[in-house]
Write a protein that holds these residues in place. Structure first.
Motif, PDB file in Angstrom:
ATOM      1  N   LEU A 296      -5.187  -3.367  -0.612  1.00 42.66           N
ATOM      2  CA  LEU A 296      -5.982  -2.306   0.002  1.00 42.66           C
ATOM      3  C   LEU A 296      -6.770  -2.766   1.223  1.00 42.66           C
ATOM      4  N   GLU A 297      -7.313  -3.983   1.154  1.00 43.98           N
ATOM      5  CA  GLU A 297      -8.200  -4.430   2.222  1.00 43.98           C
ATOM      6  C   GLU A 297      -7.483  -5.163   3.342  1.00 43.98           C
ATOM      7  N   ASP A 298      -6.383  -5.851   3.029  1.00 45.89           N
ATOM      8  CA  ASP A 298      -5.745  -6.679   4.052  1.00 45.89           C
ATOM      9  C   ASP A 298      -4.245  -6.464   4.195  1.00 45.89           C
ATOM     10  N   ASP A 299      -3.715  -5.424   3.547  1.00 46.11           N
ATOM     11  CA  ASP A 299      -2.313  -5.050   3.714  1.00 46.11           C
ATOM     12  C   ASP A 299      -1.338  -6.183   3.401  1.00 46.11           C
TER      13      ASP A 299
ATOM     14  N   ARG B 282       0.821  -1.209   0.000  1.00 50.04           N
ATOM     15  CA  ARG B 282       0.000   0.000   0.000  1.00 50.04           C
ATOM     16  C   ARG B 282       0.860   1.265   0.000  1.00 50.04           C
TER      17      ARG B 282
ATOM     18  N   GLU C 190     -14.283   0.385  -6.577  1.00 52.29           N
ATOM     19  CA  GLU C 190     -13.705   0.418  -5.225  1.00 52.29           C
ATOM     20  C   GLU C 190     -12.192   0.254  -5.261  1.00 52.29           C
ATOM     21  N   LEU C 191     -11.662  -0.308  -6.340  1.00 50.09           N
ATOM     22  CA  LEU C 191     -10.221  -0.517  -6.482  1.00 50.09           C
ATOM     23  C   LEU C 191      -9.576   0.476  -7.433  1.00 50.09           C
TER      24      LEU C 191
ATOM     25  N   GLN D  54      -8.833 -14.709   1.141  1.00 49.41           N
ATOM     26  CA  GLN D  54      -9.267 -13.522   0.402  1.00 49.41           C
ATOM     27  C   GLN D  54     -10.507 -13.790  -0.452  1.00 49.41           C
TER      28      GLN D  54
ATOM     29  N   ARG E  61      -7.419  -5.954  -4.024  1.00 49.18           N
ATOM     30  CA  ARG E  61      -8.112  -6.241  -2.762  1.00 49.18           C
ATOM     31  C   ARG E  61      -7.130  -6.676  -1.668  1.00 49.18           C
TER      32      ARG E  61
END
Length: 328
Positions: free
Chosen positions: A215-218, A166, A256-257, A194, A212
């Motif tokens: 962004l969502e789970d590093d 990120r 969203e991405l 995921q 995803r």
């Protein structure tokens, strides 16, 4: 005390256990390149448990061409059933390996260390300790590749490895999510945590997954320059238009991405640098054709971004994957 020591040793041995690997390959009308791919997989220094083939249309498969390949298993599906995400998920469900390597049927390992180099990437970490969820290989141009496309390969797949997280969004933009299932390894446990690939996608399932994960789970995405496959295409103008139309559709379906990161600037940079490269190589007459082809790419991308505004008949003329729209 002795029992405790033996327990610690046992844990260390378990931690040092060599990860197992399966290779998953969707195929459609496999040819001599696929045969070379399989032979090169047999020569890998890192052992492969199984080669799981998800073949579209059984009538195009010839068992005689692949006799003697260890661990090869083939699952057939129809063209109507194929989806870039769902078909790969189906292949992944057949695997019980620690690491799954997805490949396309025209990506030939450049040497016998492809799998070994990909596996080493899972021991790396991002700057904040982010663990690697996926690691993709470098793509080298084939012998028949045009000069401009050859430069594009070196632009997208440089000779320096990198672990992307990120934190790289400001510098890399959309390329933070860039990865390619032409040859990409995934940690199977993290992959399913995921949710796997998007079950229904026209294209770009690899970048959607990477976006995803970052962004969502590093998680981290590793680019492994030492892991190399020979893979390139000489697409014409309309093929580039269709391909970029589908690419843009996949991005439009996942705002969203992709809404927060622009990709046009990266494309412009590629065009400028390719033009300089062609001039430097004393092939300036190739520059106009490269600009024309780039224009078709950009047009396809812009049209794909607003595909929801187009009549269905026009969408079907723009796409390279007509079967996808019969399921939408």
């Amino acid at each position: 005390m002795q029992d405790e020591t033996m327990e610690v040793r046992s844990e260390r041995n378990a931690g040092a256990r060599r990860r197992t690997v399966d290779v998953i390959i969707p195929t459609y009308k496999p040819d001599k390149k696929f045969s070379r791919l399989l032979r090169m997989l047999e020569l890998q220094t890192y052992p492969i448990r199984r080669i799981i083939v998800m073949n579209t249309e059984k009538s195009y498969w010839n068992d005689k061409g692949y006799e003697g390949i260890k661990g090869l298993e083939v699952h057939h599906l129809t063209k109507a059933e194929f989806d870039h995400g769902r078909t790969r998920n189906q292949g992944a469900r057949y695997s019980r390996a620690d690491i799954m390597v997805f490949m396309t049927d025209d990506a030939v390992p450049a040497d016998n260390q492809l799998i070994e180099q990909l596996m080493a990437a899972f021991d790396r970490r991002g700057p904040l300790g982010e663990s690697v969820i996926m690691a993709y290989a470098r793509q080298l141009a084939d012998k028949d590749c045009g000069l401009a496309e050859r430069y594009t390969r070196s632009f997208n797949y440089p000779d320096q490895s990198r672990v992307k997280t990120r934190a790289d969004l400001k510098e890399l933009g959309i390329k933070t999510f860039f990865a390619s299932n032409v040859c990409c390894a995934y940690d199977r446990e993290k992959f399913w945590f995921q949710g796997g690939f998007t079950d229904k996608t026209i294209f770009n399932e690899d970048m959607i997954f990477a976006g995803r994960a970052v962004l969502e789970d590093d998680y981290a995405v590793a680019y492994v320059a030492e892991a190399r496959v020979v893979h390139s295409h000489n697409y014409g103008c309309m093929a580039q238009f269709h391909r970029n139309f589908d690419l843009a559709v996949s991005q439009a379906d996942h705002p969203e991405l992709f809404s927060a990161v622009r990709s046009e600037s990266e494309g412009i940079r590629l065009v400028k640098q390719t033009a300089r490269y062609l001039v430097k190589q004393r092939r300036p007459w190739l520059v106009p054709g490269m600009f024309v082809k780039s224009g078709f790419k950009y047009l396809g991308y812009r049209v794909g971004k607003c595909y929801r505004l187009l009549p269905r008949a026009l969408v079907l003329r723009c796409t390279m994957n007509k079967e996808y729209w019969s399921r939408v």
